[in-house]
Scaffold this active site. Structure first.
Site, PDB file in Angstrom:
ATOM      1  N   ARG A   1       6.624 -12.962   8.702  1.00 36.47           N
ATOM      2  CA  ARG A   1       7.161 -11.567   8.445  1.00 36.47           C
ATOM      3  C   ARG A   1       8.469 -11.597   9.346  1.00 36.47           C
ATOM      4  NH1 ARG A   1       3.202  -7.519   9.499  1.00 36.47           N
ATOM      5  NH2 ARG A   1       4.730  -6.216   8.574  1.00 36.47           N
TER       6      ARG A   1
ATOM      7  N   GLU B   1       0.846  -1.099  -0.257  1.00 32.88           N
ATOM      8  CA  GLU B   1      -0.161   0.080  -0.035  1.00 32.88           C
ATOM      9  C   GLU B   1       0.904   1.269   0.165  1.00 32.88           C
ATOM     10  OE1 GLU B   1      -2.275   0.771   3.373  1.00 32.88           O
ATOM     11  OE2 GLU B   1      -3.702   2.128   2.450  1.00 32.88           O
TER      12      GLU B   1
ATOM     13  N   LYS C   1       5.203  -0.007   9.975  1.00 28.47           N
ATOM     14  CA  LYS C   1       5.175   1.498   9.347  1.00 28.47           C
ATOM     15  C   LYS C   1       4.660   2.684  10.129  1.00 28.47           C
ATOM     16  CE  LYS C   1       4.399   0.539   4.197  1.00 28.47           C
ATOM     17  NZ  LYS C   1       3.260   0.518   3.133  1.00 28.47           N
TER      18      LYS C   1
END
Length: 557
Positions: A262, A35, A272
């Site tokens: 992850r 994104e 983020k």
RNA sequence: AGUCCUGUGGUGUAACGGUAGCACAAGUGAUUCUGGUUCACUUUGUUGAGGUUCAAAUCCUUACAGGACUGCCA
């Protein structure tokens, strides 16, 4: 034909089996779908290497897709940085492989209409609070939402009017009609569309309704003919919904989602949200600040794409929650830089040395090796003279046992220069050492003694009148510490106010003359990168410091 | 609390019923004109308990531990 891969993780096993079975006609298509609401970080690098790596190994393609379905946080700067960083990492982004989720808004809308017609979606007018009580929770099943009773025509009409902008933001949502008693909360009539009157950076004001991730992502994959949709573990619980949407819309063959764990690295903030906070609150200059664990930050820090790819390769791909040691990343960077970075002499914290038996005003040129690991890197000329600077830490008035650099009466080698012996120490009123008076042995030119005598210590130096003074901005390792279990509130307090300091470098050559992006290793000072953007240099890391620390620790015991 | 996922040296991983291997880290020694590099060697492991089997890290049961989820974020 798939190319030979040495890696054999569970994802590649699945892809390999599908490929061998001809499941998608021998076609393999993956995607990396960030994104555009921030810069890419080292965690994304792992996903990029996986997505692009799998595609390449099976002769397929990987799409770079901007998952721009929520315009509140997205913009073009992020899009550009993402493309730049993916390419810098070494993965070509061809124009035909660049996609935007928002380009499918019309198709997604049609799919929503089809679900409504199949009685599989309805418009829900409940407020978030009302919905919460209908939805139930992990222990109690949900109850029948009132919207389910509406007719197809009614839902069609409401949804069209949602798109037409007849309702306020948040007045209603489109929901999938699945199972209000499912133990998986995501299957209890999840929202598919919400009303949001926000300007979209690519679509402008064309839309006032935007699809939710669970509805949009699987359709994006399907629209692009993705075969293997690889994502991180937190989406595992969303997979039934991914399958539900595609199956009920009749996509066949269709993409399948696979999840891997992850990347977490010790002492490294990888969220983020928190990175954005660091930028917004001016704890760092920007997303590409060398102290940030972003791809752009690592680039300015002097890390190479080869080293980062190597790191991602040896990480492995599993479903286990893991915390990778930061030392592994640094090992990969060092491994690469050791063979590629040219060496220079430099002094960060200077101490004056006068050679009392060296002719005043004389300058001679000595030859230095540019990279001992790589003879092709050649040699360079280094000016030498009567007055020199050495590193303050390379001299000790009262050396402990095991210290083999300069001390009163001791002899050391100046790298590529001469053996020198400390004969006198000049101190100021406070007793601080301000200058060393030494003698040099003319027969040791170049650094070796004809009589075969050995010195244990070799130190770096610069000639005082020829050395170039350059301002250097040094960044200490990492600025924030995130340990498992640390709360969000804790992490900003870990910021080290001294993490950035400006010091003087006496060194050669002029750092400004090195091409931007050059990585150099200053002898015994660690690796530096000439910042491509500011032509200042950043310390990549310094193993010598680590060794000094452990040495100092030993002394302390 | 519920549902799902995951448990192999300190860390990250490999072994797909048949010799527990690799890398990082740590330690010892050697080499070295960077206390770097390189080389050699060493330490440390299948979460526990039951089963199935000639044979289990691997299959089954169970306990325990860790993680994910309860946005109109992705």
């Amino acid at each position: 034909m798939p190319e030979e891969s040495t890696k054999n993780d569970f994802i590649r096993e699945i892809v390999s089996a599908d490929y061998a079975a001809g499941k998608y006609g021998g076609r393999i298509v993956t995607r990396f779908p960030p994104e555009p609401n921030g810069y890419l970080h080292i965690g994304h690098a792992k996903a990029i290497c996986l997505d692009y790596g799998v595609a390449r190994e099976f002769g397929g393609t990987c799409h770079l897709r901007m998952d721009d379905t929520n315009p509140t946080k997205e913009n073009m700067e992020y899009v550009e940085s993402i493309i730049h960083d993916v390419e810098w990492l070494g993965f070509k982004v061809a124009p035909e492989d660049l996609y935007y989720a928002s380009d499918y808004f019309e198709q997604m809308y049609d799919c929503a209409i089809r679900l409504i017609e199949k009685k599989l979606a309805y418009v829900c007018k409940l407020s978030p609070e009302e919905w919460e009580s209908v939805r139930g929770n992990s222990t109690t099943p949900g109850s029948e939402p009132p919207g389910r009773a509406q007719s197809v025509e009614e839902n069609l009409d409401l949804f069209r009017r949602m798109r037409a902008g007849e309702f306020e933001d948040g007045a209603m949502v489109l929901r999938a009609r699945i199972d209000m008693t499912s133990p998986n909360i995501h299957m209890r009539d999840p929202a598919l569309y919400r009303i949001r009157r926000i300007h979209h950076f690519r679509q402008g004001d064309k839309w006032c309704i935007y699809p939710m991730y669970d509805f949009a992502h699987c359709l994006e994959d399907a629209c692009e003919g993705i075969t293997h949709s690889i994502c991180t573990l937190e989406f595992e619980i969303h997979r039934p919904l991914y399958d539900w949407v595609l199956d009920n819309l009749g996509f066949d063959p269709r993409p399948h989602q696979y999840e891997f764990s992850r990347l977490n690295i010790s002492y490294t903030v990888m969220s983020k949200r928190k990175l954005l906070q660091l930028v917004k609150e001016n704890h760092v200059r920007n997303w590409d600040d060398p102290r940030m664990p972003t791809i752009a930050g690592f680039r300015r820090r002097g890390y190479t794409p080869e080293a980062i790819r190597r790191f991602c390769d040896i990480l492995g791909v599993t479903k286990c929650n893991s915390l990778t040691d930061l030392a592994l990343l640094e090992h990969c960077i060092r491994e690469d830089l050791n063979v590629s970075a040219p060496r220079y002499l430099a002094v960060l914290d200077p101490l004056k040395v006068t050679l009392r038996n060296y002719p005043e005003g004389q300058i001679e040129l000595l030859e230095g090796i540019n990279n001992p690991e790589n003879p092709a890197a050649g040699t360079r000329q280094i000016p030498f003279g009567r007055t020199l600077y050495i590193e303050k830490s390379d001299f000790m008035l009262q050396p402990p046992k095991g210290y083999f650099r300069l001390a009163p009466g001791a002899e050391v080698r100046l790298r590529y220069g001469y053996f020198i012996r400390c004969e006198e120490v000049v101190t100021d009123a406070e007793g601080n050492v301000t200058e060393i008076i030494a003698s040099y042995d003319p027969s040791t030119r170049g650094g070796s003694a004809p009589d075969g005598r050995k010195v244990k210590g070799t130190i770096h130096w610069v000639e005082a009148t020829r050395a170039i003074s350059a301002e250097a901005r040094l960044y200490e390792r990492l600025f924030a510490v995130e340990t498992p279990g640390a709360s969000d509130a804790d992490f900003l307090t870990e910021l080290n106010p001294d993490s950035m300091r400006v010091i003087e470098i006496k060194g050669e050559p002029a750092l400004g003359e090195l091409p931007a992006g050059t990585r150099v290793q200053f002898e015994r000072q660690g690796y530096f990168c000439v910042d491509p953007d500011s032509t200042r240099e950043h310390r990549v890391f310094n193993r010598t410091v680590t060794l000094k620390d452990s040495w100092a620790k030993q002394q302390g015991k």
